[in-house]
Design a protein around this motif. Sequence first.
Motif, PDB file in Angstrom:
ATOM      1  N   ALA A   1       0.829  -1.207   0.000  1.00 27.66           N
ATOM      2  CA  ALA A   1       0.000   0.000   0.000  1.00 27.66           C
ATOM      3  C   ALA A   1       0.863   1.257   0.000  1.00 27.66           C
ATOM      4  CB  ALA A   1      -0.928  -0.013   1.205  1.00 27.66           C
ATOM      5  N   CYS A   2       1.957   1.245   0.780  1.00 28.61           N
ATOM      6  CA  CYS A   2       2.874   2.389   0.799  1.00 28.61           C
ATOM      7  C   CYS A   2       3.460   2.632  -0.596  1.00 28.61           C
ATOM      8  CB  CYS A   2       4.001   2.139   1.790  1.00 28.61           C
ATOM      9  SG  CYS A   2       3.574   2.485   3.512  1.00 28.61           S
ATOM     10  N   PHE A   3       3.882   1.563  -1.260  1.00 30.76           N
ATOM     11  CA  PHE A   3       4.475   1.703  -2.583  1.00 30.76           C
ATOM     12  C   PHE A   3       3.442   2.170  -3.608  1.00 30.76           C
ATOM     13  CE2 PHE A   3       7.610  -1.776  -1.162  1.00 30.76           C
ATOM     14  CZ  PHE A   3       8.469  -0.824  -0.629  1.00 30.76           C
ATOM     15  N   ASP A   4       2.223   1.663  -3.507  1.00 28.87           N
ATOM     16  CA  ASP A   4       1.165   2.107  -4.422  1.00 28.87           C
ATOM     17  C   ASP A   4       0.900   3.599  -4.255  1.00 28.87           C
ATOM     18  OD1 ASP A   4       0.859  -0.377  -5.504  1.00 28.87           O
ATOM     19  OD2 ASP A   4      -0.976  -0.888  -4.413  1.00 28.87           O
ATOM     20  N   ALA A   5       0.914   4.057  -3.009  1.00 33.54           N
ATOM     21  CA  ALA A   5       0.710   5.485  -2.757  1.00 33.54           C
ATOM     22  C   ALA A   5       1.885   6.299  -3.290  1.00 33.54           C
ATOM     23  CB  ALA A   5       0.524   5.728  -1.262  1.00 33.54           C
ATOM     24  N   ALA A   6       3.100   5.792  -3.106  1.00 37.19           N
ATOM     25  CA  ALA A   6       4.292   6.505  -3.585  1.00 37.19           C
ATOM     26  C   ALA A   6       4.323   6.585  -5.106  1.00 37.19           C
ATOM     27  CB  ALA A   6       5.552   5.803  -3.075  1.00 37.19           C
TER      28      ALA A   6
END
Length: 434
Positions: free
Chosen positions: A293-298
């Motif tokens: 989820a963090c990477f998708d947001a980034a």
Amino acid sequence: MITFTRTRSQSRINRSLPIGGMDFVDPKQKGSVGKILVAAALIAFCLLMVKQSPTFNTPSHFSRHQLGITHVLVTGGAGYIGSHAALRLLKDSYRVTIVCLRFMKNWISLLDRIISLVETLLLSEFCKDSSQSLEDFSFIYADLGDSKAVHRIFSENAFDAVMHFAAVAYVGESTQEPLRYYHNITSNTLVVLEAMAAHGVKTLIYSSTCATYGEPDKMPITEITPQVHVIFLLIRTGKQRKMAEDIILDFTKTTDMAVMILRYFNVIGSDPEGRLGEAPRPELREHGRISGACFDAARGIISGLKVRGTDYDTADGTCIRDYIDVTDLVDAHVKALEKAEPAKVGIYNVGTGKGRSVKEFVEACKKATGVNIKVENLPRRPGDYAEVYSDPTKIRLELNWTARYTNLQESLEIAWRWQKTHRHGYGPPLAMTS
């Protein structure tokens, strides 16, 4: 299925058929006797060629045990953890067969993942200086819930050990589809165990989870921490894994099987050499790991990161977890395989021994990606615990295993490099961007 086509240089009516240096006129012009003679000649010729082949009646080397080579069945070997394990086993000169499920909607991407793994092995450094080759690697599409298919796989392959990773493992999804999770985790483990017993496979490395402990009264979690809390929880992965463990442990009381059960904590990271990473199916992103989820947001795939629960009884109000790098986790599985002994059961926690809050994780992810990720705080998610982290003393003393990739930001940086060049998972890599 691949279809081969070829063009005809002659029309079918008048074309002659050269066999053994002789030209036979098309049998359509000579009646049934000519047809029979030509058919008999073709059959005899084909049988002669097949019998002269050096591989005629020679069984595949996957179907027989070989001194000095351990043949490992890796269930779920196209998944995030399983693919990393398969790569490590091949690097260590094991013979590996992957069994994975062909999903109705995305089996092509699953095949891409396996092909990516194979290509990685061919191009990687360790293949250049060793005898390791694709001759010791195979993959099979099968549903582990199909008992007949599983028994057929075992009858056609001489497995020495099984590493059982195959399982759906998303907390949110498990509360919405409990029956599917019981089938996939508990029932499928029973099918694998029955096949092992029927075909004399004596070593099982079972990839379990710390969720089997439920929410203990005190931290850190040791291997003797009671699991009784699980029966009071919402339907989730911990209960189904606990049931699978019970089946395995009951079975070992009547056999001499070597069993290792590894209860791992929150897995993150990816292969340090950039060969593999985490690429969940698109429909599972909502239920996936916080790192995804963090990477998708980034990357701008989603507008921001949703943090579920900021009112827990912890220092900053967010959940505390023990984040274990996938490379360390795989290393623990390989060490367990090496140390497995007949008629003995080993149960180990696989973690760093240090808890980190979700807020700490998000800050580390911001630094690793260089992106000021937008965070949205939401109510708690059903089934989540306030605090979970391990005491890895037992695995350190008995298996000589210790987590090496313990810097949270560095693990995320390694995973982020893979994510940036694999925006679409195991599709064609993209050029590296800053």
